[in-house]
Design an enzyme around this catalytic site. Structure first.
Site, PDB file in Angstrom:
ATOM      1  N   HIS A   2      69.888  -4.812  67.145  1.00 31.71           N
ATOM      2  CA  HIS A   2      70.962  -5.060  68.452  1.00 31.71           C
ATOM      3  C   HIS A   2      71.384  -6.318  68.388  1.00 31.71           C
ATOM      4  CE1 HIS A   2      70.707  -6.083  72.810  1.00 31.71           C
ATOM      5  NE2 HIS A   2      70.621  -7.645  72.866  1.00 31.71           N
ATOM      6  N   THR A  42      59.083  -2.851  70.825  1.00 34.04           N
ATOM      7  CA  THR A  42      57.482  -3.224  71.418  1.00 34.04           C
ATOM      8  C   THR A  42      57.844  -2.415  72.733  1.00 34.04           C
ATOM      9  OG1 THR A  42      57.719  -5.329  72.505  1.00 34.04           O
ATOM     10  CG2 THR A  42      57.226  -5.521  70.471  1.00 34.04           C
ATOM     11  N   LEU A  51      61.786  -4.487  76.712  1.00 32.36           N
ATOM     12  CA  LEU A  51      63.247  -4.029  75.878  1.00 32.36           C
ATOM     13  C   LEU A  51      63.865  -5.360  75.231  1.00 32.36           C
ATOM     14  CD1 LEU A  51      65.753  -2.708  76.595  1.00 32.36           C
ATOM     15  CD2 LEU A  51      66.786  -3.882  78.197  1.00 32.36           C
ATOM     16  N   ASP A  52      64.237  -4.753  73.474  1.00 34.28           N
ATOM     17  CA  ASP A  52      64.489  -5.549  72.615  1.00 34.28           C
ATOM     18  C   ASP A  52      64.116  -7.001  72.569  1.00 34.28           C
ATOM     19  OD1 ASP A  52      66.924  -3.853  72.569  1.00 34.28           O
ATOM     20  OD2 ASP A  52      68.510  -4.927  74.081  1.00 34.28           O
ATOM     21  N   ARG A  68      60.128  10.108  82.051  1.00 34.24           N
ATOM     22  CA  ARG A  68      60.037   9.126  79.962  1.00 34.24           C
ATOM     23  C   ARG A  68      58.745   9.644  79.745  1.00 34.24           C
ATOM     24  NH1 ARG A  68      63.922   5.392  78.801  1.00 34.24           N
ATOM     25  NH2 ARG A  68      64.616   5.293  82.047  1.00 34.24           N
ATOM     26  N   MET A  77      70.003   4.798  73.034  1.00 37.12           N
ATOM     27  CA  MET A  77      70.296   3.963  74.118  1.00 37.12           C
ATOM     28  C   MET A  77      69.200   4.132  74.999  1.00 37.12           C
ATOM     29  SD  MET A  77      72.410   2.392  73.477  1.00 37.12           S
ATOM     30  CE  MET A  77      73.465   1.607  75.391  1.00 37.12           C
ATOM     31  N   SER A  79      70.617  -9.083  64.912  1.00 37.79           N
ATOM     32  CA  SER A  79      69.031  -8.852  64.790  1.00 37.79           C
ATOM     33  C   SER A  79      68.528  -7.303  64.936  1.00 37.79           C
ATOM     34  CB  SER A  79      67.929  -9.533  66.463  1.00 37.79           C
ATOM     35  OG  SER A  79      68.815 -10.546  66.640  1.00 37.79           O
ATOM     36  N   ASN A 102      64.489  -1.726  65.566  1.00 37.76           N
ATOM     37  CA  ASN A 102      65.823  -0.877  66.389  1.00 37.76           C
ATOM     38  C   ASN A 102      66.643  -3.038  65.578  1.00 37.76           C
ATOM     39  OD1 ASN A 102      67.032  -0.562  68.826  1.00 37.76           O
ATOM     40  ND2 ASN A 102      66.670  -2.196  69.671  1.00 37.76           N
TER      41      ASN A 102
HETATM   42  C1  GRF Z   1      75.334  -1.100  67.734  1.00 43.87           C
HETATM   43  O1  GRF Z   1      76.321  -2.400  67.872  1.00 43.87           O
HETATM   44  C2  GRF Z   1      74.124  -1.515  67.787  1.00 43.87           C
HETATM   45  O2  GRF Z   1      73.278  -2.808  67.044  1.00 43.87           O
HETATM   46  C3  GRF Z   1      73.440  -0.990  68.954  1.00 43.87           C
HETATM   47  O3  GRF Z   1      73.632  -0.023  69.076  1.00 43.87           O
HETATM   48  C4  GRF Z   1      75.042  -0.144  68.736  1.00 43.87           C
HETATM   49  C5  GRF Z   1      75.494   1.712  68.094  1.00 43.87           C
HETATM   50  O4  GRF Z   1      76.201   2.045  67.169  1.00 43.87           O
HETATM   51  N1  GRF Z   1      72.028  -0.478  69.132  1.00 43.87           N
HETATM   52  P1  GRF Z   1      76.497   3.010  66.072  1.00 43.87           P
HETATM   53  O5  GRF Z   1      76.215   4.136  66.946  1.00 43.87           O
HETATM   54  O6  GRF Z   1      75.294   2.654  64.934  1.00 43.87           O
HETATM   55  O7  GRF Z   1      77.870   2.864  65.504  1.00 43.87           O
END
Ligand code: GRF
Length: 206
Positions: free
Chosen positions: A112, A144, A147-148, A68, A93, A139, A110
């Protein structure tokens, strides 16, 4: 006097609907320009959108890396070449190392799909339904190492309706995502909000 547009780099792994929303807002006068899109997946649909719209792209396939930390080092190299003011994770991801995150204090965001701190991680809509929430949402937060985690900048809520499925709820939240991310990035680009020096608060800068 017109200020130059802030440069935004968007990191994706898939569909890219938030990327599209960000790019559309930029086209309609938001105070940032998309300087580049980086995907860790070579076939992410969002890359196609970027190509069609003349946005520079890069792919860094994480499956080619055993470590990583090495992936993140190369990712930082690509990001830095694009010289962003802000970096927006949009369906990216990957968990990022502290070394990567600490490089961009107050500049790495980010989105989320939950009302954090509720439901960090995956399958947020299914989990919100299962736990009987009456409201759910999105959100946007500074990133940081957690995670989230990280300071929340903005949230938008939707009601959970009787008969909602994961699909209908996700669609309603996604509409809010597409409005909120460009708004937050515009405010950051204009210096209307910033991460506080204590790392824990969002402040309005003069
Ligand atoms: C979205 O729901 C975002 O909040 C989450 O992953 C999804 C990504 O969707 N982190 P997209 O690729 O922007 O259509």
């Amino acid at each position: 006097m017109n200020n130059p547009l802030a440069r935004l780099v968007v990191l994706i792994s898939g569909r890219g609907s938030n990327l599209i929303a960000l790019a559309e807002a930029a086209r309609n006068g938001a105070p940032y320009a998309i300087a580049g899109v980086i995907s860790n997946r070579p076939h992410a649909a969002g890359l196609e959108f970027a190509h069609q719209n003349g946005i520079p792209t890069a792919v860094l396939d994480h499956t080619a890396f055993a470590e990583r930390a090495e992936f993140d080092r190369q990712l930082a190299g690509i990001v830095d070449e694009m010289a962003p003011d802000f970096i927006a994770l949009a369906g990216f991801m990957r968990i990022l190392t502290a070394e990567f995150v600490d490089r961009y204090p107050g500049r790495l965001l980010n989105i989320h799909p939950s009302l954090l701190p509720k439901f960090p991680g995956l399958d947020t809509h299914a989990r919100a339904l299962k736990s009987g929430e009456s409201e759910h949402g999105v959100s946007i937060h500074f990133v940081t190492g957690e995670l989230d985690g990280g300071t929340i900048i903005a949230q938008a809520k939707v009601a959970v309706l009787p008969g909602d499925s994961e699909r209908t709820l996700a669609a309603r939240v996604l509409e809010k995502e597409h409005l909120l991310y460009p708004r937050v990035l515009s405010m950051l680009a204009l210096g209307q909000i910033a991460l506080g020096e204590d790392g824990a608060t969002v402040v309005r800068t003069p």
